[in-house]
Design an enzyme around this catalytic site. Structure first.
Site, PDB file in Angstrom:
ATOM      1  N   GLU A 161       1.502   4.049   2.728  1.00 42.41           N
ATOM      2  CA  GLU A 161       2.031   3.644   4.035  1.00 42.41           C
ATOM      3  C   GLU A 161       3.557   3.787   4.009  1.00 42.41           C
ATOM      4  OE1 GLU A 161       0.240  -0.226   4.523  1.00 42.41           O
ATOM      5  OE2 GLU A 161      -1.767   0.639   4.289  1.00 42.41           O
ATOM      6  N   HIS A 201       0.866  -1.178   0.000  1.00 40.45           N
ATOM      7  CA  HIS A 201       0.000   0.000   0.000  1.00 40.45           C
ATOM      8  C   HIS A 201       0.903   1.229   0.000  1.00 40.45           C
ATOM      9  CE1 HIS A 201      -3.051  -2.824   2.096  1.00 40.45           C
ATOM     10  NE2 HIS A 201      -3.169  -2.883   0.782  1.00 40.45           N
ATOM     11  N   GLU A 212       2.232  -3.891  11.402  1.00 42.75           N
ATOM     12  CA  GLU A 212       1.498  -2.628  11.280  1.00 42.75           C
ATOM     13  C   GLU A 212       2.102  -1.568  12.201  1.00 42.75           C
ATOM     14  OE1 GLU A 212      -0.851  -1.952   9.186  1.00 42.75           O
ATOM     15  OE2 GLU A 212      -1.685  -3.888   8.555  1.00 42.75           O
ATOM     16  N   HIS A 243       3.507  -2.720   6.896  1.00 41.95           N
ATOM     17  CA  HIS A 243       2.378  -1.852   6.567  1.00 41.95           C
ATOM     18  C   HIS A 243       2.239  -0.721   7.586  1.00 41.95           C
ATOM     19  CE1 HIS A 243       0.238  -4.251   3.411  1.00 41.95           C
ATOM     20  NE2 HIS A 243       0.998  -5.202   3.914  1.00 41.95           N
TER      21      HIS A 243
END
Length: 375
Positions: free
Chosen positions: A169, A166, A335, A259
């Protein structure tokens, strides 16, 4: 007063910039997609008065919960990014700043430019242990690049780390910069030991097209790469197709996919509990890896995160799930926050590029403590 986003990863549309205290802007959607949240633009020729910038369509963006308790970042030199007062009223996101200099940049998070990406790759290849490989090209004609660090061997583990599926990010590539810097440090005992036992395949940016275009979540044609792993194609997702083919050739003993999360103000990991064949050995590896991270850094926690999938219910189009299932290996989605780490808040910079890089360095220690258990 001028506002522009005509540069690498730029994203904004100007609606009305006639009044400094009521500048009205819109975030542009990813190409051929309804996703949008990433913004990055420059304000020029400013007076030394308070400016209020309203992102008018924030209330219908991809992850509106991401605006709660969020503060935008700004920079005068594109090196130091600091947080600025930001409010969300449910419809628009309002950023307030009295500029100290003639030109100031604003962004969703500290950008990681395509030029810096090229520098990272080509400086790394100068190391004797590192080889820069190009797997193929994206739809916009950019390289899908992988850094191979170390040499294969009959008993060596194969460890893959990918980032920025993504593109918005950007903290994920800052993480990779720290990870790579430490892995190539010949004076670091952890790094030297890992290269004795393992070979690494590292992709600092899986989605260079989306990154340059200023996308939040998709590639050049609006494809969410982290939903393509079951059946990727060269027509829609060459980035995943090429990486997956390379993985099938090398094998995988461990995989980390890096991410950022819009809503949660914490660092956490998401495992493979829902994949077919998940067993006690897999669970034990996951638990050991998390326990080491908890011991290594106070930036990590395991209380807040995503809900765990029920047995057999994992989405195998997601990278970490597909890899964990296909190779029966330790596989995690990592994350980091766009906001701040609530466990260790920093009022000036929040969660930042520098903290992301240091977090990447910490992961080598955790890998070192589980590498002998991978198979």
């Amino acid at each position: 007063m001028q506002i522009t986003s005509n540069f690498d990863s730029g994203n904004i549309r100007v609606l009305d910039a006639s009044q400094a205290d009521n500048i009205q802007l819109e975030i542009v959607k990813d190409n051929q997609s309804d996703f949008y949240q990433w913004f990055h633009f420059k304000l020029n020729n400013t007076d030394r008065c308070e400016h209020t910038l309203h992102l008018m369509n924030a209330g219908t963006s991809a992850y509106t919960e991401g605006w709660t308790d969020y503060q935008a970042v700004a920079s005068y030199d594109r090196e130091h990014w600091f947080r600025v007062p930001t409010e969300f009223d449910g419809e628009k996101l309002s950023i307030t700043l009295t500029p100290e200099y003639d030109s100031v940049y604003f962004a969703y998070f500290a950008p990681y430019s395509y030029e810096r990406h090229q520098d990272l790759l080509h400086q790394a290849q100068l190391d004797i242990d590192c080889q820069l490989q190009v797997l193929g090209q994206t739809l916009d004609g950019r390289d899908v690049s992988v850094l191979k660090v170390g040499e294969e061997g009959p008993n060596k583990k194969v460890i893959w780390v990918t980032a920025r599926q993504h593109p918005g990010e950007s903290m994920a590539e800052w993480f990779m910069e720290g990870f790579i810097d430490r892995l190539l440090d010949e004076d670091d005992g952890v790094a030297r030991s890992l290269l004795d036992s393992s070979v690494f395949y590292l992709i600092p940016n899986m989605n260079p097209d989306g990154s340059v275009r200023g996308h939040l979540r998709t590639n050049a044609v609006g494809t969410n790469l982290n939903r393509e792993w079951a059946e990727p194609s060269m027509a829609r997702s060459p980035e995943v197709f090429l990486v997956r083919e390379k993985m099938l050739a090398t094998g995988v003993d461990m995989f980390l996919d890096i991410h950022g999360d819009e809503a949660l103000p914490f660092n956490f990991v998401a495992g493979c509990e829902g994949i077919p064949g998940y067993d006690a050995k897999h669970q034990a590896l996951e638990e050991k890896f998390k326990a080491i991270l908890l011991a290594v850094t106070p930036e990590f926690q395991d209380d807040k995160g995503y809900d765990k999938d029920e047995p057999g219910q994992a989405n195998l189009t997601v990278g970490a799930n597909w890899v964990g299932n296909n190779f029966k290996c330790l596989s995690y989605t990592v994350e980091m926050p766009f906001k701040d780490n609530d466990l260790l808040p920093d009022r000036s910079v929040g969660w930042s590029d520098t903290r992301s890089s240091l977090f990447g360095r910490d992961f080598l220690t955790a890998i070192y403590h589980v590498v002998d258990d991978l198979r």
